[in-house]
Design an enzyme around this catalytic site. Structure first.
Site, mmCIF file in Angstrom:
data_model
loop_
_atom_site.group_PDB
_atom_site.id
_atom_site.type_symbol
_atom_site.label_atom_id
_atom_site.label_comp_id
_atom_site.label_asym_id
_atom_site.label_seq_id
_atom_site.Cartn_x
_atom_site.Cartn_y
_atom_site.Cartn_z
ATOM 1 N N ARG A 107 11.246 3.813 3.427
ATOM 2 C CA ARG A 107 10.811 2.834 4.446
ATOM 3 C C ARG A 107 12.025 1.999 4.812
ATOM 4 O O ARG A 107 12.745 1.527 3.941
ATOM 5 C CB ARG A 107 9.704 1.925 3.940
ATOM 6 C CG ARG A 107 9.464 0.763 4.909
ATOM 7 C CD ARG A 107 8.270 -0.056 4.584
ATOM 8 N NE ARG A 107 7.037 0.677 4.868
ATOM 9 C CZ ARG A 107 5.831 0.127 4.849
ATOM 10 N NH1 ARG A 107 5.703 -1.148 4.564
ATOM 11 N NH2 ARG A 107 4.763 0.838 5.112
ATOM 12 N N ARG A 154 0.800 -1.217 0.000
ATOM 13 C CA ARG A 154 0.000 0.000 0.000
ATOM 14 C C ARG A 154 0.841 1.279 0.000
ATOM 15 O O ARG A 154 0.591 2.184 -0.806
ATOM 16 C CB ARG A 154 -0.933 0.046 1.227
ATOM 17 C CG ARG A 154 -2.192 -0.737 1.070
ATOM 18 C CD ARG A 154 -2.591 -1.361 2.382
ATOM 19 N NE ARG A 154 -1.615 -2.384 2.703
ATOM 20 C CZ ARG A 154 -1.726 -3.657 2.274
ATOM 21 N NH1 ARG A 154 -2.769 -4.018 1.601
ATOM 22 N NH2 ARG A 154 -0.791 -4.564 2.545
ATOM 23 N N THR A 155 1.805 1.369 0.885
ATOM 24 C CA THR A 155 2.542 2.635 1.006
ATOM 25 C C THR A 155 3.317 2.909 -0.283
ATOM 26 O O THR A 155 3.257 4.001 -0.848
ATOM 27 C CB THR A 155 3.496 2.574 2.222
ATOM 28 O OG1 THR A 155 2.752 2.125 3.351
ATOM 29 C CG2 THR A 155 4.099 3.927 2.516
ATOM 30 N N LYS A 192 26.408 -4.457 -1.594
ATOM 31 C CA LYS A 192 27.881 -4.389 -1.588
ATOM 32 C C LYS A 192 28.389 -3.714 -0.312
ATOM 33 O O LYS A 192 29.579 -3.460 -0.169
ATOM 34 C CB LYS A 192 28.366 -3.590 -2.798
ATOM 35 C CG LYS A 192 27.969 -4.190 -4.134
ATOM 36 C CD LYS A 192 28.372 -3.243 -5.266
ATOM 37 C CE LYS A 192 27.702 -3.621 -6.567
ATOM 38 N NZ LYS A 192 27.758 -2.513 -7.547
ATOM 39 N N HIS A 230 4.865 5.665 11.611
ATOM 40 C CA HIS A 230 4.363 5.492 10.245
ATOM 41 C C HIS A 230 3.441 6.697 9.982
ATOM 42 O O HIS A 230 2.228 6.559 9.878
ATOM 43 C CB HIS A 230 3.609 4.168 10.116
ATOM 44 C CG HIS A 230 3.383 3.716 8.712
ATOM 45 N ND1 HIS A 230 3.573 4.535 7.614
ATOM 46 C CD2 HIS A 230 2.970 2.521 8.218
ATOM 47 C CE1 HIS A 230 3.287 3.847 6.520
ATOM 48 N NE2 HIS A 230 2.923 2.627 6.859
HETATM 49 N N1 CP Z 1 -0.324 -0.085 5.803
HETATM 50 C C1 CP Z 1 0.876 -0.328 5.249
HETATM 51 O O1 CP Z 1 1.889 0.291 5.555
HETATM 52 O O2 CP Z 1 0.861 -1.308 4.292
HETATM 53 P P1 CP Z 1 2.123 -1.776 3.462
HETATM 54 O O3 CP Z 1 3.098 -2.405 4.415
HETATM 55 O O4 CP Z 1 1.589 -2.742 2.443
HETATM 56 O O5 CP Z 1 2.733 -0.551 2.828
#
Ligand code: CP
Length: 298
Positions: free
Chosen positions: A97, A47-48, A76, A125
């Site tokens: 991320r 999703r993100t 590396k 998040h």
């Molecule tokens: N909600 C969320 O962060 O989903 P993903 O890990 O799929 O990005």
């Protein structure tokens, strides 16, 4: 989320609302024309990562995707600081991320372009929190909200970010988890210091009739030091059709997704289920964040 005041959060939500027709493909936009958005995902994401990509493309921007970490020079031995320095020279904004707590804050020291935290370890998040707030505002109400957060409150970064944001709206919060997965005591302490009403329980049955929103979360298997510890707590809480017989008619169920087994499929067909619409709202929210952060909207 601690970087934002309530007024700033509301401004992001209002901007997302204006951009929602673009997110739905009803109106075309070139707001990010000529901008390159880099996506650096060192952890799996559906999703993100994809909603940032859709958000950038719907606004006419281009996306540079690091892709699989295994195919990059991280393998590396390149460190995060050097990766960020290099990618920031290639792009106008970075979304990161990373599995390490505090990695986004650290990376922000090395970038020459804006950097958005797409989730760091079990800590934050924030873009998920913006879309959670947007969903709650659209599907329920933010003022006077009674919310229960349930599941893995120890390792779940979404609930940690959400607690702080909802404290700005004076929400009443109930934390539902097995003892091993309780909300970190430091977060509970800070909320109580802010005069937020906080309750803790192990039972969904106990609270299901007295809340406006139930925010379910997955037990974060990947953050457990030992698999046996995960097995002990992985099936403790589940939302079922039976449980919902005692729910208020207006109860909305949110989940950041992915889900594993904590919401039964039969719940999807009830008017309580909001999690799929919630995942869509990630697009207008991330559009707003990209537009505001790059300065194409002020
Ligand atoms: N909600 C969320 O962060 O989903 P993903 O890990 O799929 O990005």
């Amino acid at each position: 989320m601690k970087d934002f005041s309530r007024e700033e959060i509301d401004y992001v939500l209002d901007t997302a609302e204006k951009l929602e027709p673009v997110a739905r493909g009803e109106i075309r936009s070139r707001l990010l024309d000529g901008k390159i958005i880099s996506l650096l995902f060192f952890e799996p994401s559906t999703r993100t990562r994809l909603s940032f990509e859709v958000a950038a493309r719907r606004l006419g921007g281009q996306v540079l995707n690091l892709g699989l970490v295994e195919a990059s020079s991280v393998m590396k031995g390149e460190n995060l600081a050097d990766t960020i320095r290099v990618i920031s020279a290639y792009s106008d904004l970075i979304v990161l991320r990373h599995p390490l707590d505090g990695s986004a804050r650290m990376a922000s020291e090395f970038t020459s372009v804006p950097l958005i935290n797409g989730g760091d370890g079990s800590i934050n998040h924030p873009t998920q929190t913006f879309l959670d707030l947007y969903t709650i505002r659209r599907e329920s109400h933010l003022d006077g909200l009674k919310i229960a957060m349930a599941g893995d409150l120890k390792y779940g970064r979404t609930v940690h970010s959400l607690c702080h944001a909802l404290s700005l709206y004076g929400a009443e919060m109930t934390f539902v988890s097995p003892p091993e997965l309780r909300m970190p005591s430091e977060i509970v302490r800070v909320l109580r210091k802010q005069n937020i009403l906080v309750k803790e329980t192990e039972s969904l049955e106990e609270i299901i009739g007295d809340i406006d929103v139930l925010y379910m979360t997955r037990v974060q298997k990947e953050r457990f030091p030992h698999p046996v510890e995960y097995e002990k707590v992985s099936n403790k809480l589940k939302v079922t059709g039976d449980l919902l017989k005692a729910a208020a008619p207006g109860l909305k169920i949110l989940h950041p997704l992915p889900r594993v087994n904590e919401i039964s499929p039969e719940v999807d067909e009830t008017p309580h289920a909001c999690y799929l619409e919630q995942a869509f709202y990630g697009v207008p929210i991330r559009m707003a964040l990209l537009a505001l952060t790059t300065g194409v909207i002020e």
